[in-house]
Enzyme design. Structure first.
Site, PDB file in Angstrom:
ATOM      1  N   ALA A  29      54.409  58.491  32.362  1.00 17.77           N
ATOM      2  CA  ALA A  29      55.781  58.004  32.327  1.00 17.77           C
ATOM      3  C   ALA A  29      56.683  59.148  31.893  1.00 17.77           C
ATOM      4  O   ALA A  29      56.495  59.727  30.821  1.00 17.77           O
ATOM      5  CB  ALA A  29      55.904  56.828  31.357  1.00 17.77           C
ATOM      6  N   VAL A  41      52.857  60.594  28.219  1.00 21.97           N
ATOM      7  CA  VAL A  41      54.267  60.985  28.279  1.00 21.97           C
ATOM      8  C   VAL A  41      54.411  62.273  29.091  1.00 21.97           C
ATOM      9  O   VAL A  41      53.813  63.303  28.777  1.00 21.97           O
ATOM     10  CB  VAL A  41      54.851  61.176  26.867  1.00 21.97           C
ATOM     11  N   LYS A  42      55.212  62.171  30.137  1.00 21.80           N
ATOM     12  CA  LYS A  42      55.403  63.283  31.064  1.00 21.80           C
ATOM     13  C   LYS A  42      56.609  64.103  30.612  1.00 21.80           C
ATOM     14  O   LYS A  42      57.727  63.594  30.521  1.00 21.80           O
ATOM     15  CB  LYS A  42      55.622  62.727  32.466  1.00 21.80           C
ATOM     16  N   ILE A  43      56.378  65.396  30.341  1.00 20.05           N
ATOM     17  CA  ILE A  43      57.386  66.291  29.765  1.00 20.05           C
ATOM     18  C   ILE A  43      57.585  67.495  30.683  1.00 20.05           C
ATOM     19  O   ILE A  43      56.610  68.098  31.137  1.00 20.05           O
ATOM     20  CB  ILE A  43      56.931  66.807  28.378  1.00 20.05           C
TER      21      ILE A  43
END
Length: 218
Positions: free
Chosen positions: A60, A86-88
């Site tokens: 996400a 968590v996509k950064i």
């Protein structure tokens, strides 16, 4: 090799899950918008709906681009479900956010990787996954598969636990080549996975078997 599906379409995710080969899902704001999912409340609910289908690993993506906001947004996303990664983005504050989130046991996927140096930084920061975009590199006449090979070699040299997630996989040969050079994961549209099923000799062979069986039962 793990197969992730790159979509926000629930029907496609269910189809891949039913095949028994799905290991995770990657999404981004563009994929959400393609499915008509807009507004924070609806987006968060959609992530939960995806988590309810798959066994693990739903990437996400944060929208923020500054450190404090990325960490705050990342923590909020991680609270949706234990399956959330968590996509950064690969930017300076993004690397700092990966370090902070990883220290709290939150899995991260560093996205928009286009060279080996970026992948090395992400691994040192503690990213769970790095996402090199091989198709986009091919678009500018640069060999994306060479990048995958470089990253795999560097990670093997130093026993980094970060997994190499080949992204922007456009066709089945991309997927096979990524497997040959040791990518841990490929994320792609469902059509790329189902293309692996197809071969004309399989079709003609099955047709002959069925025809011979029919003759034998007359």
């Amino acid at each position: 090799m793990k197969f992730f599906i790159d979509t926000a379409n629930l029907n496609e995710i269910r189809e891949a899950q039913d095949l028994g080969v799905l290991d995770g899902v990657t999404t981004n704001p563009s994929l959400m918008a393609k499915e008509g999912i807009t507004g924070e409340e609806h987006i968060l609910k959609h992530y939960k709906d995806i988590c309810d289908i798959v066994d693990d690993s739903v990437s996400a993506e944060v929208i923020a681009t500054d450190f404090a906001a990325m960490v705050s947004e990342g923590k909020a996303l991680a609270e949706i479900d234990d399956k959330i990664v968590v996509k950064i983005p690969m930017i300076k504050d993004g690397v700092k956010a990966i370090t902070a989130l990883s220290a709290e046991g939150i899995r991260t996927n560093c996205t928009l990787i286009f060279n080996a140096g970026q992948a090395l930084l992400a691994a040192k920061a503690g990213a769970s996954y790095v996402s090199p975009f091989i198709g986009r590199l091919d678009d500018i006449c640069s060999d994306g598969l060479v990048l995958i090979e470089q990253i795999v070699s560097i990670y093997d040299n130093y026993a980094y636990e970060t997994e190499v997630l080949a992204a922007s996989v456009r066709h089945s040969m991309h997927l096979i080549q990524c497997a040959e050079i040791g990518a841990d994961i490929a994320t792609c549209p469902l059509s790329v996975i189902t293309a692996l099923l197809k071969h004309p000799l399989t079709d003609s062979g099955l047709e002959k078997f069925l025809a011979d069986h029919k003759k034998g039962n007359k």
